[in-house]
Design a protein around this motif. Structure first.
Motif, short mmCIF file in Angstrom:
data_model
loop_
_atom_site.label_atom_id
_atom_site.label_comp_id
_atom_site.label_asym_id
_atom_site.label_seq_id
_atom_site.Cartn_x
_atom_site.Cartn_y
_atom_site.Cartn_z
N ILE A 49 0.92 -1.24 0.06
CA ILE A 49 0.01 -0.06 0.15
C ILE A 49 1.14 1.06 -0.26
O ILE A 49 0.41 1.89 -1.26
CB ILE A 49 -0.96 -0.46 1.51
N TRP A 50 1.47 0.95 0.72
CA TRP A 50 2.98 2.07 0.90
C TRP A 50 3.48 2.37 -0.45
O TRP A 50 3.91 3.68 -0.48
CB TRP A 50 3.88 2.28 1.95
N LEU A 51 3.92 1.80 -0.81
CA LEU A 51 4.52 2.03 -2.27
C LEU A 51 3.92 2.17 -3.45
O LEU A 51 3.96 3.19 -4.25
CB LEU A 51 5.16 -0.09 -3.06
N SER B 123 0.56 4.18 -3.30
CA SER B 123 0.47 5.40 -2.84
C SER B 123 1.31 6.14 -3.16
O SER B 123 1.09 7.29 -3.36
CB SER B 123 0.52 5.31 -0.56
N LEU C 208 1.60 9.55 -5.79
CA LEU C 208 1.51 10.76 -6.18
C LEU C 208 3.09 10.76 -6.96
O LEU C 208 2.76 12.53 -7.48
CB LEU C 208 2.07 10.84 -4.32
N LEU D 140 3.71 9.95 -9.83
CA LEU D 140 3.11 9.91 -10.76
C LEU D 140 2.43 11.19 -11.14
O LEU D 140 1.81 12.01 -12.54
CB LEU D 140 2.37 8.40 -11.17
N ASN D 141 1.36 11.57 -10.54
CA ASN D 141 1.18 12.66 -10.32
C ASN D 141 1.36 14.00 -10.31
O ASN D 141 0.76 15.58 -10.14
CB ASN D 141 -0.88 12.74 -9.24
N HIS D 142 2.50 14.26 -9.20
CA HIS D 142 2.98 15.63 -9.03
C HIS D 142 5.13 15.74 -9.72
O HIS D 142 5.40 15.17 -9.20
CB HIS D 142 3.33 15.99 -7.58
N TRP E 67 7.26 17.55 -8.48
CA TRP E 67 7.86 17.73 -7.25
C TRP E 67 9.88 17.78 -7.37
O TRP E 67 10.33 16.70 -8.09
CB TRP E 67 7.77 16.03 -6.30
N LYS F 268 12.59 4.38 -11.08
CA LYS F 268 12.00 3.00 -10.83
C LYS F 268 10.29 2.13 -9.95
O LYS F 268 10.06 1.99 -10.25
CB LYS F 268 12.60 1.79 -10.37
N ARG G 205 8.37 4.81 -10.69
CA ARG G 205 6.96 5.34 -10.77
C ARG G 205 6.72 4.45 -12.00
O ARG G 205 5.71 3.84 -12.55
CB ARG G 205 7.65 6.81 -11.99
N LEU H 99 7.65 1.32 -11.59
CA LEU H 99 6.76 -0.08 -10.63
C LEU H 99 5.29 -0.12 -10.75
O LEU H 99 4.38 -1.51 -10.62
CB LEU H 99 7.40 -0.01 -9.57
N HIS H 100 4.73 1.06 -10.70
CA HIS H 100 3.32 1.40 -10.32
C HIS H 100 2.57 1.05 -12.16
O HIS H 100 1.44 0.65 -11.54
CB HIS H 100 3.10 3.30 -10.32
N PRO I 205 -5.06 12.61 -12.34
CA PRO I 205 -4.00 13.53 -13.01
C PRO I 205 -3.21 13.17 -14.35
O PRO I 205 -2.52 13.80 -15.59
CB PRO I 205 -3.76 14.61 -12.77
N GLY I 206 -2.39 12.09 -13.56
CA GLY I 206 -0.56 11.32 -14.28
C GLY I 206 -0.01 12.38 -14.63
O GLY I 206 -0.46 13.81 -14.23
N VAL J 31 -5.49 9.35 -1.09
CA VAL J 31 -3.33 8.72 -0.62
C VAL J 31 -3.32 8.34 0.64
O VAL J 31 -2.61 8.15 1.18
CB VAL J 31 -2.80 8.76 -2.15
N LEU K 142 -2.67 6.42 3.38
CA LEU K 142 -1.25 5.95 4.01
C LEU K 142 -1.79 6.36 5.72
O LEU K 142 -1.01 5.68 6.80
CB LEU K 142 -0.74 7.41 3.75
#
Lengths: 210, 202
Positions: A29-31, A33, A37, A39-41, A44, A131, A133, A135-136, B133-134, B158, B162
């Motif tokens: 779940i942590w991986l 999750s 995040l 992928l969506n950001h 960063w 990696k 990203r 894996l998801h 959004p990807g 998400v 957590l």
């Protein structure tokens, strides 16, 4: 066994399974999750991966015996180059083959010329964020043809893991409703919270397009 | 630490209930993404008839996104503009609502419009939401209101997930009867997790 005893036993087992399946899945779940995040950001900075990629081009030597079929040719190249991964974009002619082979965080694009016995291997390696990203999203899905199954054993294993985690999360959701229902008198806001959650989710999945 | 048990339990319960429908969306979509071929065979995409129409006064002298937005506004089509392709002759783009994709192609010389529409159904709707959004087309992502809301909601889910996993560990720690089996679950999960990553990452 009476009906009430059976229900009692089932709700007890449901609670235990909720706890232990949740604990079993916690790292997964942590991986997923955290990688979700990422992928969506893409902005960063700490998780930048594309600018930090490593590229390497090498000349390769392959020896393809005559009379092999296309699968045998691919197996021979894999064995000689000592590579493994999910194979994509295979374009084979009588003289050459082009394909890519990937595992999370690493992609090789290979061109091999059968006549000269030479070729080019272009490798792309990502850092740990890259990696995570990949894996998801690493499920061997073929965008052009959904019927094509993954061709690497570990892709199939990873895809099975994704399925198992998804089924586990569905169980955790359903079991949480059962656990709450049993103690709903102590947690009366549960009705409202669950209805709001379902209404919002339903709006996105069903109502938006009506 | 035990004094925190009741409030953490209450939060775990309520947050878990709220998040559960979204966890279902993400989980079902994983199965859809991994078995798209099977879904296509049992629930094929419904292709609706092509529509041809004509528009007046399309503003081409602005950004691609503004032009595309003006077109869908005139056509009264709602959704997220996923990406835009444009050359001297045509502008084309898909407009998506979860479970429905409308592809629009406009001839820039004549303003003739070709509209094709696919009904994807509920399962592929979860698939679309999972991917959004990807990482792609970030400069135009969130051009529809629902996507702006979903972007926040997806992140929130998400973070709450957590919290749920961390609070779940906290709550389990105080259940003495489940301690042994719990450790077994954590350790076996960790071994399988590590083993899988070691194998797959080489």
């Amino acid at each position: 066994m009476t009906y009430q005893t059976l229900i009692k036993k089932l709700t007890y087992s449901n609670r235990r399974l909720h706890i232990h399946i949740g604990l079993f899945l916690v790292l997964f779940i942590w991986l997923f999750s955290f990688s979700g995040l990422l992928l969506n950001h893409g902005n960063w900075k700490f998780a930048s991966f594309w600018d930090e990629r490593k590229e390497k081009t090498t000349e390769i030597v392959v020896s393809i015996p005559a009379g092999l079929d296309s699968i045998q040719i691919m197996k021979t190249i894999f064995s000689q180059l000592k590579i493994a991964g999910e194979v994509n974009n295979v374009k084979m002619t009588t003289d050459s083959v082009d394909f890519s082979v990937a595992y999370p965080g690493h992609v090789s694009n290979i061109h091999a010329d059968f006549k000269t016995g030479t070729g080019i291997q272009k490798e792309l390696s990502y850092n740990v964020w890259g990696k995570l990203r990949t894996l998801h999203t690493f499920n061997g899905a073929n965008r052009g043809n959904a019927d094509v199954e993954p061709n690497w054993l570990l892709t199939r294993v990873w895809r099975f893991s994704m399925d198992a985690i998804a089924v586990g999360l569905i169980f955790l959701s359903v079991s949480s409703w059962i656990m709450w229902y049993k103690i709903r008198q102590n947690y009366p806001w549960g009705y409202l919270v669950l209805i709001v959650g379902f209404a919002l989710a339903g709006w996105f999945v069903i109502l938006l397009k009506l | 630490m035990k004094k925190y048990y009741p409030p953490v339990r209450t939060l775990h319960l309520y947050i878990g209930l709220f998040v559960s429908p979204f966890v279902l969306i993400f989980s079902v979509s994983v199965l859809v993404l991994n078995h798209a071929g099977y879904l296509n065979s049992v629930m094929p995409v419904k292709v609706l008839p092509v529509i041809k129409t004509h528009l007046d006064k399309i503003p081409y002298d602005t950004s691609d996104l503004q032009t595309a937005k003006a077109i869908i506004q005139k056509l009264e089509i709602k959704g997220e503009i996923d990406f835009i392709s444009q050359n001297d002759d045509h502008i084309s783009f898909p407009v998506t609502l979860p479970g429905e994709i409308t592809k629009i192609e406009v001839n820039k010389h004549t303003n003739d419009v070709l509209i094709t529409r696919d009904e994807d159904g509920v399962f592929r709707a979860t698939n679309y939401l999972h991917k959004m959004p990807g990482p792609h087309n970030t400069t135009i992502r969130g051009n529809a209101t629902f996507m702006k809301i979903w972007r926040v909601l997806a992140d929130t889910v998400v973070y709450l997930l957590l919290f749920l996993s961390a609070s779940g560990i906290f709550l389990w720690y105080f259940l003495k009867a489940e301690r042994k089996l719990g450790w077994l679950a954590i350790i076996s999960g960790a071994i399988i997790f590590t083993g899988l990553l070691l194998f797959i990452l080489g």
